[in-house]
Enzyme design. Structure first.
Site, PDB file in Angstrom:
ATOM      1  N   GLN A 297       0.836  -0.917   0.000  1.00  0.00           N
ATOM      2  CA  GLN A 297      -0.097  -0.175   0.139  1.00  0.00           C
ATOM      3  C   GLN A 297       0.804   1.289  -0.061  1.00  0.00           C
ATOM      4  OE1 GLN A 297      -3.228   0.453  -0.224  1.00  0.00           O
ATOM      5  NE2 GLN A 297      -3.972  -1.820  -0.171  1.00  0.00           N
ATOM      6  N   TYR A 330      -5.597 -12.642  -3.532  1.00  0.00           N
ATOM      7  CA  TYR A 330      -4.666 -11.553  -3.969  1.00  0.00           C
ATOM      8  C   TYR A 330      -4.027 -11.151  -2.866  1.00  0.00           C
ATOM      9  CZ  TYR A 330      -8.200 -11.539  -7.740  1.00  0.00           C
ATOM     10  OH  TYR A 330      -9.182 -12.264  -8.638  1.00  0.00           O
ATOM     11  N   GLU A 354      -1.769 -15.697  -4.037  1.00  0.00           N
ATOM     12  CA  GLU A 354      -1.296 -14.772  -4.861  1.00  0.00           C
ATOM     13  C   GLU A 354      -0.647 -15.133  -6.027  1.00  0.00           C
ATOM     14  OE1 GLU A 354       0.240 -11.648  -6.413  1.00  0.00           O
ATOM     15  OE2 GLU A 354      -0.934 -11.424  -4.676  1.00  0.00           O
ATOM     16  N   ASP A 397      -8.815  -8.489  -2.141  1.00  0.00           N
ATOM     17  CA  ASP A 397      -7.957  -7.190  -2.204  1.00  0.00           C
ATOM     18  C   ASP A 397      -7.468  -7.316  -3.748  1.00  0.00           C
ATOM     19  OD1 ASP A 397      -6.847  -4.829  -2.126  1.00  0.00           O
ATOM     20  OD2 ASP A 397      -5.433  -5.666  -0.721  1.00  0.00           O
ATOM     21  N   CYS A 424      -9.465  -0.349  -4.745  1.00  0.00           N
ATOM     22  CA  CYS A 424      -8.835   0.970  -5.045  1.00  0.00           C
ATOM     23  C   CYS A 424      -9.607   1.655  -6.068  1.00  0.00           C
ATOM     24  CB  CYS A 424      -7.424   0.901  -5.164  1.00  0.00           C
ATOM     25  SG  CYS A 424      -6.920  -0.026  -6.654  1.00  0.00           S
TER      26      CYS A 424
END
Length: 468
Positions: A297, A330, A354, A397, A424
């Protein structure tokens, strides 16, 4: 009203015509909607309700809409403020004959109005793409994030984005001018403008003074400077034909305590030049190793903020507890995975998925001491198909493009009791919420955070649950 301007010639074949516009509502993407002679124009660097003179930057006669930058304000909004960064100030930049740099397109708007506009965009996207479902538990606001600067980055004692919206980026990406100086691209343009500061970045990035370096032979520069004050990493993307000696010369111009590596943006391959190939991040009581250009992030306070929102939703609903079966999808380097492992304890289990091989290796290193965690590298929908479990909760995510219809279908088929969705991008988020609703799920909770002050971006955390 139109006029052909000769003082600012068209850039890269773009129109270069100036028009007077009455600025309408904000739209997703960092612009507002205006109309001129029946044509929709997406205008940047304006505020709803203003009248501006705008320069057309994309005006193909066959296009459904045109794009423009405000170059003069004829009737200003009370929410307009002086832009904090000259290269990103559209009015000033076009007076000097070039477009502004991207990355601070809301810098002319008061922070309170920025957050109000972002809330408007989120509401509009949910109404348009998700059937208008707005949960009772959403306040309707985008929350400010941040507090006083930590001791490792004291600055001038000001707050971060909770105050002036500056000094929050722990990652930054730069281009290089033809003359070898640090620069940034204009929006939707190959034009690179030299920069000598990045006010949105933390002091550890600006203190590198990358603008003093001769960057000839380099195409891109990426910087990661952890908020905990640990060793930064500078990644250099060499131009074709750049020799190792040139890379070594650039690295030699950086402070000795900075790690430096070369990287290939197309393959993700990273080669050591000096120091280590990773940075050490801290969040939620854990340490995380993040390799090269691996995802973390950007906002210095984002990890703690998002972990707090996710766990509050899941624990508050009774979905996250000792012995629970959960998954982090993710998962990146394992930010949420580590916190989930703490919450479920050794009697529970965490599946961490992932897709990127390098980042998945980071997660293995970061979670090696947690026996209840299984790290799997692969596509989310494929892993869920091959590793069915009775999940209490999933954390989702995904990248900016969102999960998509196929992944949402697989998530629903896994039949978890709840899903915490971190996003996002309000458009892909709203689209995916629409898919969940079609499958019999509802948006039970929503929070929105201003993790990208002075830009149009925002972050959302949602709780999705199946209908009874």
């Amino acid at each position: 009203m139109t006029q052909k301007t000769q003082t600012h010639p068209a850039l890269n074949g773009e129109a270069g015509t100036e028009v007077v516009l009455d600025v309408g509502p904000v739209a997703h993407g960092g612009h507002c909607v205006a109309r001129h002679e029946g044509r929709v124009i997406f205008v940047r660097h304006a505020i709803p309700g203003e009248t501006v003179r705008a320069r057309l930057t994309d005006a193909d006669e066959k296009a459904k809409f045109w794009r423009a930058d405000a170059v003069e304000v004829l009737d200003a909004s009370p929410d307009r403020v002086d832009h904090f960064w000259r290269p990103a100030d559209s009015l000033r930049a076009w007076r000097h004959g070039h477009p502004p740099v991207g990355g601070a397109e809301f810098g002319h708007i008061s922070l309170a109005r920025q957050r109000s506009l972002k809330a408007d965009v989120l509401t509009e996207q949910l109404n348009r793409l998700a059937g208008g479902q707005l949960p009772d538990r959403w306040s309707g606001t985008v929350e400010a994030v941040g507090g006083a600067a930590p001791a490792s980055d004291p600055g001038d004692g000001a707050t971060h984005d909770g105050g002036d919206g500056l000094r929050w980026r722990t990652r930054a990406s730069f281009s290089v001018t033809p003359g070898g100086k640090l620069g940034m691209h204009a929006h939707r343009s190959g034009h690179v403008i030299p920069v000598q500061e990045m006010p949105l970045a933390i002091d550890a990035i600006n203190n590198l003074r990358l603008w003093d370096l001769d960057l000839q032979g380099i195409d891109r520069v990426e910087v990661a400077a952890p908020a905990n004050g640990s060793r930064p990493l500078v990644l250099l993307a060499p131009a074709e034909g750049t020799k190792p000696k040139r890379l070594a010369a650039v690295a030699a111009g950086l402070p000795a305590d900075v790690s430096v590596a070369s990287f290939d943006p197309t393959t993700g391959d990273v080669q050591q030049l000096r120091g280590r190939l990773w940075v050490q991040e801290s969040a939620a009581g854990h340490e995380y190793r993040v390799t090269g250009a691996g995802f973390w992030q950007i906002h210095r306070d984002a990890p703690g903020t998002l972990v707090g929102a996710v766990t509050e939703f899941l624990q508050g609903g009774g979905f996250l507890h000792p012995g629970a079966v959960v998954a982090d999808l993710y998962a990146g380097a394992g930010l949420f995975t580590a916190v989930l492992a703490d919450a479920v304890g050794e009697t529970g289990s965490v599946l961490s998925v992932e897709g990127a091989p390098g980042t998945s290796r980071d997660a293995r290193k970061n979670l090696h001491a947690a026996p209840q965690v299984e790290i799997v590298q692969g596509r989310v929908e494929r892993v869920l198909r091959h590793k069915p479990r009775d999940f209490d909760a999933l954390i989702l995510d995904p990248p900016r493009a969102g999960a998509g219809k196929a992944v949402v279908g697989q998530l629903v088929a896994a039949r978890p009791r709840a899903i915490a969705y971190v996003s996002c991008d309000p458009a892909s988020f709203a689209r995916d919420v629409g898919y969940f609703r079609q499958a019999g799920w509802d948006l039970a909770g929503l929070r929105a955070f201003d993790l990208y002050p002075h830009t149009h971006h925002l972050e959302t955390v949602a709780l999705l649950t199946p209908r009874p």
